[in-house]
Scaffold this active site. Structure first.
Site, PDB file in Angstrom:
ATOM      1  N   SER A   6       0.871  -1.174   0.000  1.00 22.37           N
ATOM      2  CA  SER A   6       0.000   0.000   0.000  1.00 22.37           C
ATOM      3  C   SER A   6       0.904   1.219   0.000  1.00 22.37           C
ATOM      4  O   SER A   6       1.731   1.374   0.902  1.00 22.37           O
ATOM      5  CB  SER A   6      -0.862   0.013   1.256  1.00 22.37           C
ATOM      6  OG  SER A   6      -1.589  -1.176   1.335  1.00 22.37           O
ATOM      7  N   ASP A  20      -8.476  -2.119   3.023  1.00 18.24           N
ATOM      8  CA  ASP A  20      -7.273  -2.451   2.261  1.00 18.24           C
ATOM      9  C   ASP A  20      -6.554  -3.447   3.168  1.00 18.24           C
ATOM     10  O   ASP A  20      -5.768  -3.036   4.013  1.00 18.24           O
ATOM     11  CB  ASP A  20      -6.439  -1.180   2.057  1.00 18.24           C
ATOM     12  CG  ASP A  20      -5.192  -1.425   1.228  1.00 18.24           C
ATOM     13  OD1 ASP A  20      -5.146  -2.420   0.484  1.00 18.24           O
ATOM     14  OD2 ASP A  20      -4.246  -0.616   1.341  1.00 18.24           O
ATOM     15  N   CYS A  78      -7.113  -0.724   7.371  1.00 21.32           N
ATOM     16  CA  CYS A  78      -6.006  -1.289   6.597  1.00 21.32           C
ATOM     17  C   CYS A  78      -5.123  -2.157   7.478  1.00 21.32           C
ATOM     18  O   CYS A  78      -4.863  -1.839   8.633  1.00 21.32           O
ATOM     19  CB  CYS A  78      -5.175  -0.175   5.965  1.00 21.32           C
ATOM     20  SG  CYS A  78      -3.760  -0.821   5.042  1.00 21.32           S
ATOM     21  N   TRP A  84      -4.796  -7.456   4.011  1.00 18.98           N
ATOM     22  CA  TRP A  84      -4.054  -8.556   3.390  1.00 18.98           C
ATOM     23  C   TRP A  84      -3.711  -9.618   4.423  1.00 18.98           C
ATOM     24  O   TRP A  84      -3.867  -9.379   5.607  1.00 18.98           O
ATOM     25  CB  TRP A  84      -2.788  -8.025   2.717  1.00 18.98           C
ATOM     26  CG  TRP A  84      -1.860  -7.303   3.652  1.00 18.98           C
ATOM     27  CD1 TRP A  84      -0.914  -7.857   4.482  1.00 18.98           C
ATOM     28  CD2 TRP A  84      -1.758  -5.871   3.848  1.00 18.98           C
ATOM     29  NE1 TRP A  84      -0.241  -6.882   5.160  1.00 18.98           N
ATOM     30  CE2 TRP A  84      -0.729  -5.657   4.811  1.00 18.98           C
ATOM     31  CE3 TRP A  84      -2.423  -4.777   3.304  1.00 18.98           C
ATOM     32  CZ2 TRP A  84      -0.361  -4.389   5.241  1.00 18.98           C
ATOM     33  CZ3 TRP A  84      -2.042  -3.524   3.753  1.00 18.98           C
ATOM     34  CH2 TRP A  84      -1.032  -3.332   4.698  1.00 18.98           C
TER      35      TRP A  84
HETATM   36  P1  FAD Z   1       6.671 -14.268   1.302  1.00 19.69           P
HETATM   37  O1  FAD Z   1       7.857 -14.984   0.840  1.00 19.69           O
HETATM   38  O2  FAD Z   1       5.599 -14.011   0.329  1.00 19.69           O
HETATM   39  O3  FAD Z   1       6.105 -15.018   2.568  1.00 19.69           O
HETATM   40  C1  FAD Z   1       4.954 -14.518   3.221  1.00 19.69           C
HETATM   41  C2  FAD Z   1       4.524 -15.473   4.301  1.00 19.69           C
HETATM   42  O4  FAD Z   1       4.158 -16.719   3.699  1.00 19.69           O
HETATM   43  C3  FAD Z   1       5.609 -15.845   5.327  1.00 19.69           C
HETATM   44  O5  FAD Z   1       5.703 -14.962   6.372  1.00 19.69           O
HETATM   45  C4  FAD Z   1       5.083 -17.186   5.794  1.00 19.69           C
HETATM   46  O6  FAD Z   1       4.086 -16.995   6.755  1.00 19.69           O
HETATM   47  C5  FAD Z   1       4.501 -17.759   4.554  1.00 19.69           C
HETATM   48  N1  FAD Z   1       5.496 -18.636   3.918  1.00 19.69           N
HETATM   49  C6  FAD Z   1       6.500 -18.283   3.103  1.00 19.69           C
HETATM   50  N2  FAD Z   1       7.201 -19.354   2.725  1.00 19.69           N
HETATM   51  C7  FAD Z   1       6.614 -20.405   3.312  1.00 19.69           C
HETATM   52  C8  FAD Z   1       6.868 -21.804   3.300  1.00 19.69           C
HETATM   53  N3  FAD Z   1       7.859 -22.322   2.615  1.00 19.69           N
HETATM   54  N4  FAD Z   1       6.059 -22.584   4.009  1.00 19.69           N
HETATM   55  C9  FAD Z   1       5.035 -22.073   4.701  1.00 19.69           C
HETATM   56  N5  FAD Z   1       4.754 -20.769   4.764  1.00 19.69           N
HETATM   57  C10 FAD Z   1       5.534 -19.948   4.070  1.00 19.69           C
HETATM   58  N6  FAD Z   1       2.988  -5.546   3.592  1.00 19.69           N
HETATM   59  C11 FAD Z   1       3.619  -4.544   4.213  1.00 19.69           C
HETATM   60  O7  FAD Z   1       4.563  -4.775   4.983  1.00 19.69           O
HETATM   61  N7  FAD Z   1       3.249  -3.223   4.019  1.00 19.69           N
HETATM   62  C12 FAD Z   1       2.223  -2.901   3.203  1.00 19.69           C
HETATM   63  O8  FAD Z   1       1.924  -1.730   3.045  1.00 19.69           O
HETATM   64  C13 FAD Z   1       1.524  -3.957   2.528  1.00 19.69           C
HETATM   65  N8  FAD Z   1       0.489  -3.683   1.706  1.00 19.69           N
HETATM   66  C14 FAD Z   1      -0.153  -4.704   1.077  1.00 19.69           C
HETATM   67  C15 FAD Z   1      -1.220  -4.422   0.221  1.00 19.69           C
HETATM   68  C16 FAD Z   1      -1.871  -5.430  -0.445  1.00 19.69           C
HETATM   69  C17 FAD Z   1      -3.026  -5.107  -1.365  1.00 19.69           C
HETATM   70  C18 FAD Z   1      -1.459  -6.770  -0.257  1.00 19.69           C
HETATM   71  C19 FAD Z   1      -2.150  -7.894  -0.984  1.00 19.69           C
HETATM   72  C20 FAD Z   1      -0.415  -7.059   0.583  1.00 19.69           C
HETATM   73  C21 FAD Z   1       0.263  -6.049   1.256  1.00 19.69           C
HETATM   74  N9  FAD Z   1       1.334  -6.331   2.097  1.00 19.69           N
HETATM   75  C22 FAD Z   1       1.960  -5.297   2.742  1.00 19.69           C
HETATM   76  C23 FAD Z   1       1.882  -7.699   2.236  1.00 19.69           C
HETATM   77  C24 FAD Z   1       2.986  -7.899   1.184  1.00 19.69           C
HETATM   78  O9  FAD Z   1       2.431  -7.909  -0.115  1.00 19.69           O
HETATM   79  C25 FAD Z   1       3.752  -9.209   1.340  1.00 19.69           C
HETATM   80  O10 FAD Z   1       2.829 -10.261   1.423  1.00 19.69           O
HETATM   81  C26 FAD Z   1       4.644  -9.246   2.538  1.00 19.69           C
HETATM   82  O11 FAD Z   1       5.544  -8.170   2.519  1.00 19.69           O
HETATM   83  C27 FAD Z   1       5.445 -10.538   2.566  1.00 19.69           C
HETATM   84  O12 FAD Z   1       6.147 -10.680   1.366  1.00 19.69           O
HETATM   85  P2  FAD Z   1       7.479 -11.532   1.273  1.00 19.69           P
HETATM   86  O13 FAD Z   1       7.762 -11.795  -0.174  1.00 19.69           O
HETATM   87  O14 FAD Z   1       8.560 -10.924   2.078  1.00 19.69           O
HETATM   88  O15 FAD Z   1       7.073 -12.891   1.994  1.00 19.69           O
END
Ligand code: FAD
Length: 692
Positions: A452, A690, A645, A692
């Site tokens: 966001s 908003d 949010c 997630w």
């Molecule tokens: P990922 O690799 O995608 O992992 C996310 C989670 O999935 C992990 O913490 C864990 O719980 C799980 N996971 C990962 N790997 C495994 C595995 N092997 N086995 C089991 N579980 C697993 N985030 C913010 O910090 N700020 C924002 O403003 C924000 N805004 C958003 C707005 C929208 C519309 C949406 C959809 C999401 C938003 N998010 C926000 C969340 C963000 O998009 C990400 O999902 C978040 O930052 C995690 O991404 P990542 O790639 O670091 O983690």
């Protein structure tokens, strides 16, 4: 009598809301990108230009099409899996189709000896995924207009057999709304559904098991309806993956991680979109707080000169790169680390098979930039690896994991293993016999993650702020940390930018400079996604915002905007933020900035805080809302917009409930009436989420 004005407001707003709802598609839909498919995807997709699915199936001799409406890739993955199973187990001639690649006006010509599958995710507030907007509007509009002119009364789809599965999240108000509505619409038009309309629940964390449990009876029903004979499934690759010894990774034609052909050729140009990211400079990066195992990033990303634009409340997508250690692990587990830089050509064996990764590429680039190798592992995928296990013992173990849901849970899911970690937990021998095609088929494309936007486009139109908490989770008793793909990549970029010498404590390193050093100087691929999470167009309207933790991100933008308007002398309505975190001196992000905004806005800005770890009892934003019931209720009477949010699973639900109570209690109404009013506020757009 007290209610009348609000009721009227609600009614009018409802009407406006529905209009907004039905026109949203055009506003939302990501413009079709001229480079997209031609660049990133090989010739197979290009060869079939027709948008006529009936003709396409005839031409390619298919009797089963699996349409998907997918946002994050899961629905697309399920579609591919169904296609494979249909072909290998039941001899169906299957094809997978992105639902936006075809027209719907001639579906009344869909022949009765074929079947269409619809695998549809629901996004946000019961909305279609970006690629399914037009499809959704076509079938759920007032009158479904087929080319032939047949009226919907005449059951135009009576020849069509279909299968439906939805992907949803029960923590959202409109659970699986897409599949439910589409199913109803198709049935109404005379189409015959085979099996039940399946529903997977991401909220309960049972998506995969819901899918597995739904598909067996569906296959049985389909076999009966189409007279299919089940046979022993033998793996047939969907793609041919051929190593090309003639080519070296330095050759210009080879994709080393670039998202599209124009990026590879070094002439990346717009329009930038979900299919063609902009390689954006990160201007500044810092940590908003750092405590043991938890930190939060703030970044300023420039979109100047890109022709990208955003509006306050929109989302930015970050295209990540997998961590080096995970790339190495994956290549080692599958015995391809020595040839990681070999050039491979990937082609669909069937003309309808879309190659999900750019080609030619190398194993290294495929795993680092194009494949989601760190995600949770699916039981079905693990079981397909049994045939390629390095020895009998591992094979027996994999078969057991594939067949026993509880055992799989205990051994794999509970540990949050990635696919490579899961296989390492079974044997130390490499799985050299696994065809690379099977890995491309079984794993998702590496997905961009959304954030966001935490700045105001009015204040900084060329600079997008993001606020992201770094995902680093140690599970009780687990041997390893689960490290988020994107946020740890962003953390590494921040460290590089600030010359921070301390390496990641878990040994993660990244190809910071990107393919052919194109991301050097701290760049990151991004695109912007427009959202409906918007400030009222009239700034004198009051607003109430609830955003604990990183949920405050868009509200920083909202407040930045209203403070700027106030500074220009505009009349700005009361602006209330409910913010929550653990401790005021630990993770209260933007604390100092909020003070400055308060100086600019005076009493019209109220920041109400909840610190969960300061007193003897845990206090959350919903408690503070309750305490401020009168203020909230008064502002709602003055037509305040209400925004939530952050965490979808718990917080957003609680806030919704509490608001219903507040309205009921403050207006002396029964509890159900309060709930109903919140529902009305949602449909009229005065309650926006908003989450997630
Ligand atoms: P990922 O690799 O995608 O992992 C996310 C989670 O999935 C992990 O913490 C864990 O719980 C799980 N996971 C990962 N790997 C495994 C595995 N092997 N086995 C089991 N579980 C697993 N985030 C913010 O910090 N700020 C924002 O403003 C924000 N805004 C958003 C707005 C929208 C519309 C949406 C959809 C999401 C938003 N998010 C926000 C969340 C963000 O998009 C990400 O999902 C978040 O930052 C995690 O991404 P990542 O790639 O670091 O983690």
């Amino acid at each position: 009598a007290q209610l009348d004005t609000l009721d009227l407001v609600v009614l009018v707003a409802l009407l406006v809301g529905s209009v907004a709802y039905f026109t949203k598609g055009s506003y939302w839909a990501i413009p079709k990108d001229p480079y997209a498919s031609s660049a990133a995807i090989n010739g197979a997709a290009k060869s079939g230009k027709t948008r006529d699915i009936v003709e396409k199936m005839e031409e390619t001799n298919k009797n089963c099409v699996i349409f998907y409406g997918s946002q994050t890739g899961t629905a697309e993955d399920y579609a591919s899996r169904l296609a494979k199973e249909g072909s290998q187990r039941f001899g169906l001639k299957t094809m997978v189709a992105d639902i936006e690649d075809y027209d719907y006006e001639n579906l009344d010509k869909f022949p009765d000896d074929k079947v269409a599958f619809f695998v549809l995710a629901t996004y946000g507030e019961g909305e279609p995924t970006d690629n399914a907007v037009e499809f959704y509007q076509f079938f759920t509009g007032e009158e479904v207009a087929f080319e032939s002119g047949v009226s919907s009364e005449d059951k135009p789809l009576s020849a069509m057999k279909y299968v439906a599965f939805g992907l949803g999240n029960n923590t959202y108000e409109h659970y699986n709304a897409m599949v439910r509505q589409v199913d109803t619409a198709l049935t109404k038009l005379g189409a015959q559904r085979i099996g039940t309309a399946g529903e997977g629940d991401d909220g309960a964390g049972t998506m995969e098991e819901d899918f597995l449990a739904w598909k067996e009876p569906m296959w049985a029903a389909l076999s009966e309806s189409m007279d299919l004979q089940e046979r022993e499934a033998v793996y047939e690759p969907v793609f041919s993956v051929v190593e090309d010894d003639e080519k070296s990774p330095e050759d210009e034609s080879v994709y080393l991680g670039e998202p599209t052909a124009s990026h590879r050729e070094g002439r990346a140009k717009g329009p930038f979109s979900a299919h063609n990211p902009y390689i954006a400079p990160i201007l500044e990066s810092s940590e908003l707080f750092t405590v043991k195992d938890r930190n939060c990033l703030h970044m300023e990303i420039s979109i100047a000169g890109s022709n990208l634009s955003y509006q306050t409340g929109d989302h930015i997508a970050i295209w990540p790169t997998n961590a080096g250690a995970e790339v190495d692990r994956f290549l080692e587990v599958f015995g391809i680390e020595k040839k990681r830089h070999s050039v491979i050509n990937v082609k669909g064996i069937d003309v309808t098979a879309k190659v999900p990764i750019p080609t030619p590429t190398t194993y290294d680039a495929a795993v680092r930039y194009y494949m989601e190798v760190c995600a949770p592992v699916s039981r079905q995928f693990v079981s397909t690896l049994a045939a390629f296990a390095p020895d009998e013992e591992s094979k027996t173990e994999i078969v057991r994991l594939g067949n026993d849901k509880d055992y799989f849970h205990e051994k794999i899911t509970n540990h949050r293993f990635t696919i490579a970690q899961a296989l390492q937990s079974i044997t130390s021998k490499p799985f050299t016999a696994v065809p690379f095609s099977l890995l491309i088929e079984g794993l998702n494309k590496l997905q961009p993650r959304y954030y966001s936007i935490s700045s105001s486009s009015l204040v900084q139109k060329d600079k997008i702020s993001i606020t992201a908490v770094v995902e680093s989770v140690r599970l009780p008793g687990a041997s390893h940390m689960v490290k988020g793909v994107t946020t740890n990549y962003l953390l590494a970029l921040k460290q590089k930018q600030n010359g921070d010498p301390s390496p990641d404590p878990h040994g993660l390193t990244y190809s910071i400079t990107g393919p052919r050093n194109k991301y050097d100087g701290i760049h990151v691929p991004v695109h912007v996604r427009h959202s409906n999470f918007k400030l009222p167009s009239d700034p004198s309207k009051p607003i109430i915002m609830v955003g604990p933790g990183t949920g405050v991100a868009p509200f920083r933008g909202f407040i930045q905007e209203r403070a700027a308007l106030a500074a220009k002398g505009e009349k700005v309505g009361t602006t209330v933020l409910f913010f929550g975190c653990r401790k005021s001196d630990e993770d209260f992000i933007y604390k100092d900035e909020f003070k400055t905004f308060q100086d600019q806005m005076g009493d019209s800005l109220k920041i109400i805080t909840a610190f969960s770890r300061e007193g003897s009892e845990k206090v959350y934003v919903q408690h503070r809302l309750k305490e401020n019931a009168e203020l909230v209720s008064d502002l709602l009477k003055q037509k305040a917009n209400f925004y939530v949010c952050g965490d979808a699973a718990n917080m957003a639900r609680e806030v919704n409930l509490v608001l219903g109570h507040i309205i009921a209690q403050q207006r002396g109404l029964p509890a159900e009436k309060g709930e109903e009013m919140v529902k009305h506020m949602r449909s009229s757009g005065s309650y926006q989420e908003d989450v997630w």
